[in-house]
Design an enzyme around this catalytic site. Structure first.
Site, PDB file in Angstrom:
ATOM      1  N   CYS A  78      32.882  54.687  51.703  1.00 15.50           N
ATOM      2  CA  CYS A  78      32.533  53.726  52.547  1.00 15.50           C
ATOM      3  C   CYS A  78      33.345  52.467  52.835  1.00 15.50           C
ATOM      4  O   CYS A  78      33.251  51.716  53.621  1.00 15.50           O
ATOM      5  CB  CYS A  78      31.248  53.132  51.916  1.00 15.50           C
ATOM      6  SG  CYS A  78      30.097  54.291  51.629  1.00 15.50           S
ATOM      7  N   ARG A 129      23.550  58.552  67.411  1.00 18.34           N
ATOM      8  CA  ARG A 129      23.926  59.838  67.436  1.00 18.34           C
ATOM      9  C   ARG A 129      24.640  60.379  68.389  1.00 18.34           C
ATOM     10  O   ARG A 129      24.037  60.342  69.578  1.00 18.34           O
ATOM     11  CB  ARG A 129      22.469  60.336  67.131  1.00 18.34           C
ATOM     12  CG  ARG A 129      21.795  59.667  65.885  1.00 18.34           C
ATOM     13  CD  ARG A 129      20.085  60.604  66.001  1.00 18.34           C
ATOM     14  NE  ARG A 129      20.234  61.823  65.184  1.00 18.34           N
ATOM     15  CZ  ARG A 129      20.360  61.747  64.043  1.00 18.34           C
ATOM     16  NH1 ARG A 129      20.312  60.764  63.161  1.00 18.34           N
ATOM     17  NH2 ARG A 129      20.355  62.743  63.543  1.00 18.34           N
ATOM     18  N   ARG A 143       8.296  57.073  54.682  1.00 17.54           N
ATOM     19  CA  ARG A 143       8.593  58.335  53.596  1.00 17.54           C
ATOM     20  C   ARG A 143       9.484  58.008  52.639  1.00 17.54           C
ATOM     21  O   ARG A 143      10.353  57.338  52.533  1.00 17.54           O
ATOM     22  CB  ARG A 143       9.259  59.620  54.763  1.00 17.54           C
ATOM     23  CG  ARG A 143       9.700  60.859  53.942  1.00 17.54           C
ATOM     24  CD  ARG A 143      10.077  61.626  55.046  1.00 17.54           C
ATOM     25  NE  ARG A 143      11.061  61.638  55.758  1.00 17.54           N
ATOM     26  CZ  ARG A 143      12.242  61.916  55.341  1.00 17.54           C
ATOM     27  NH1 ARG A 143      12.583  62.734  54.251  1.00 17.54           N
ATOM     28  NH2 ARG A 143      13.175  61.801  56.123  1.00 17.54           N
ATOM     29  N   CYS A 194      16.567  52.558  53.565  1.00 14.38           N
ATOM     30  CA  CYS A 194      17.874  53.266  53.610  1.00 14.38           C
ATOM     31  C   CYS A 194      18.464  53.226  54.852  1.00 14.38           C
ATOM     32  O   CYS A 194      17.818  53.182  55.942  1.00 14.38           O
ATOM     33  CB  CYS A 194      17.806  54.570  53.046  1.00 14.38           C
ATOM     34  SG  CYS A 194      16.731  55.040  51.508  1.00 14.38           S
ATOM     35  N   CYS A 195      19.958  52.999  54.922  1.00 10.50           N
ATOM     36  CA  CYS A 195      20.468  53.027  56.199  1.00 10.50           C
ATOM     37  C   CYS A 195      20.365  54.310  56.976  1.00 10.50           C
ATOM     38  O   CYS A 195      20.581  55.433  56.419  1.00 10.50           O
ATOM     39  CB  CYS A 195      21.932  52.568  56.070  1.00 10.50           C
ATOM     40  SG  CYS A 195      22.988  53.557  54.963  1.00 10.50           S
TER      41      CYS A 195
END
Lengths: 159, 379
Positions: B81, B17, B188, B199-200
């Site tokens: 992608c 990030r 979650r 999930c990525c």
């Protein structure tokens, strides 16, 4: 605000659906009021069928992607019953869709599969189930107005 | 094909990030790393191809301005992608055609700009407007895949466990922590049956490669043996969600172009944006018969040290998936493997790598774009 015409469905799944002829700007049908509208016996989902080769599509379009006939194809009323091919309960989603919500692929006929929302409890659904399409609220438009479209319920519960 | 393109140099930044770093800065770091790795001077680069999905207008030119490379042909490529791999294919094609000898390929995206949540699909797409996003689509695939093959949610979780274990040793991965099956299953819920750890992650990243005409006799090199791009076939009606026709078709064409078969492959970098995808792509890439992917994983065959290591660096699940960067990052990791410099995750004796990206959510289509590359080590 749309006038409430009819309460459709029963119990927790009941929704208030605008009148079949309501074209007031605050009523938003997905994909459009020409493609889907109405209540009860008047509920219709309308796509296109090519008069030359019979290829069907939804939403309505001008050109046949199969044989390039056009512009202008015949109106085609989609069957309102089908088979639930797969579904999921979506938890992570934009707030305007009011997650969690059910999303499923419904096969109406061999060449017509729709992605459809449902307000049915997930435990009452299974792959391969016969389902019926009924009008329902599916959230809000990006600008915040109520959004209506087709939704699926187990077949028989719409009778 | 008698001419070849070699991957002369690669570089990438750790994915993660970087919300306050301009996207051009992320990409320029990768580009400089690739140039230095290749030994190619900026003045030798004749064209630049930049793959990005969410970087707005002319990301390539904006990046190159930061590293003093301007005035040369720049092609910006947007293919969801598959953007980075499509950019690479364009560079390969430009060299194979004889138009140029040397190109720079950049892949970049900065997903933290969306402040979390799922990626926005096209507002005009009816499925997206109905409430579909990529996790929900893959969730429905997973339901059908499990029903068709007998695979279980624990099998789905096992894909994530392998990815996390591999990523511990990948300095470029966004997630580098081992997880257990139980932790994956209890994370979650995103869209049933997929949990957050299936999930990525959302993140930012950039990767780059310098490609040039290969000259036989110039020493060890990694050459491109296949570069294939295909699009899903649009269907208004029934489509089998438990098998990827698109990836199967693209891979078949790639093996054909390379004159190879799945048995020739030393390692694979596949598009595991969601755990069920890795299982489906074992089958579509020909590593096992249809329906046997969970068993292949359970046998250890796709672990580092197994018969056909898949995503030895942690894949999209752990490296992250800043969409435009992924296709080029797969090339980077493959080249390190083929050079023998992959460190603890080194696949012994690696000579052939296959990379595959598949992306784009469009109504009625088994994904909008699949790009497959096959790389080979030449002595």
């Amino acid at each position: 605000m749309a006038e409430v015409a009819e309460r459709v469905g029963a119990g927790d799944g009941a929704v208030d659906v605008p009148t079949a002829n309501d074209r007031s700007p605050s009523v938003h049908w997905l994909p459009s009021a020409d493609a889907v509208s109405g209540v009860g016996d008047q509920f219709r989902i309308v796509g296109s069928r090519c008069p030359a080769c019979g290829w069907t599509s939804f939403p309505p379009c001008d050109w046949c992607a199969n044989c390039l006939n056009g512009p202008g194809l015949d109106a085609f009323e989609l069957p309102l019953r089908g088979t639930l091919y797969s579904f999921t309960e979506v938890h992570a989603a934009p707030e305007r869709f009011d997650p969690p919500y059910i999303l499923g692929f419904v096969d109406l006929q061999e060449d017509m599969r729709l992605l459809v929302r449902s307000r049915t409890t997930p435990s009452e659904l299974y792959m391969g189930q016969e389902v019926a399409l009924v009008p329902g609220a599916i959230g809000r438009t990006p600008s915040g107005e109520p959004l209506w479209s087709y939704t699926f319920v187990p077949a028989g519960s719409d009778d | 094909m008698t001419d070849r393109v070699e991957v002369a140099g690669i570089g990438m930044i750790p994915f993660g990030r970087y919300r306050s770093t301009p996207v051009e800065a992320l990409a320029s770091a990768a580009a400089v790393a690739a140039l230095r790795d290749s030994g190619v001077e900026r003045s030798e680069v004749q064209e630049v191809f930049c793959g990005s999905s969410f970087s707005g207008s002319m990301p390539g030119q904006r990046i190159l301005a930061l590293i003093g490379m301007t005035g040369l042909p720049v092609t910006n490529v947007s293919n969801a992608c598959s953007s980075g791999a499509t950019a690479l294919r364009e560079a390969v094609t430009a060299i194979m055609s004889g138009r140029i000898d040397v190109a720079l390929v950049i892949g970049v995206d900065q997903l933290t700009q969306f402040r979390g949540g799922t990626l926005p699909l096209e507002a005009s797409d009816l499925d997206a407007a109905t409430g579909l996003q990529m996790p929900a689509l893959y969730a429905m695939r997973a339901q059908r895949y499990m029903a068709a093959t007998g695979a279980t949610e624990k099998d789905l979780a096992a894909v994530a466990v392998k990815a996390h274990k591999n990523a511990v040793h990948n300095q470029y991965a966004q997630y580098r922590r081992e997880v257990s099956v139980e932790e994956v299953l209890s994370a979650r819920t995103i869209a049933t049956p997929l949990t957050l750890l299936m999930c990525c992650p959302t993140g930012d990243g950039a990767a780059a490669a310098v490609v040039r005409r290969y000259r036989p006799g110039s020493g060890p090199a990694v050459t491109v043996e296949a570069s294939v791009l295909q699009t899903g076939k649009h269907r208004t009606g029934f489509r089998d969600l438990s098998f990827s026709e698109l990836v199967g078709r693209t891979a078949h064409l790639a093996y054909e172009e390379a004159g190879m078969s799945p048995e020739d492959v030393s390692l694979a970098e596949v598009h595991d944006a969601f755990v069920v995808a890795e299982l489906m792509y074992y089958e579509a890439l020909g590593f096992c018969p249809r329906g046997d992917a969970a068993a292949l994983l359970a046998s250890g065959a796709t672990q580092v040290g197994g018969r056909i290591p898949v995503n030895p660096g942690g894949g999209l699940l752990c490296r992250g998936h800043p969409v435009g960067a992924t296709g080029v990052a797969q090339i980077c990791e493959s080249v390190w493997q083929l050079r023998g410099t992959a460190g603890p995750n080194q696949v012994e004796g690696a000579r052939v790598a296959i990379t595959q990206v598949t992306g784009g959510g469009i109504r009625g289509v088994d994904h909008g774009a699949c790009a497959v590359h096959i790389l080979s080590l030449r002595d």
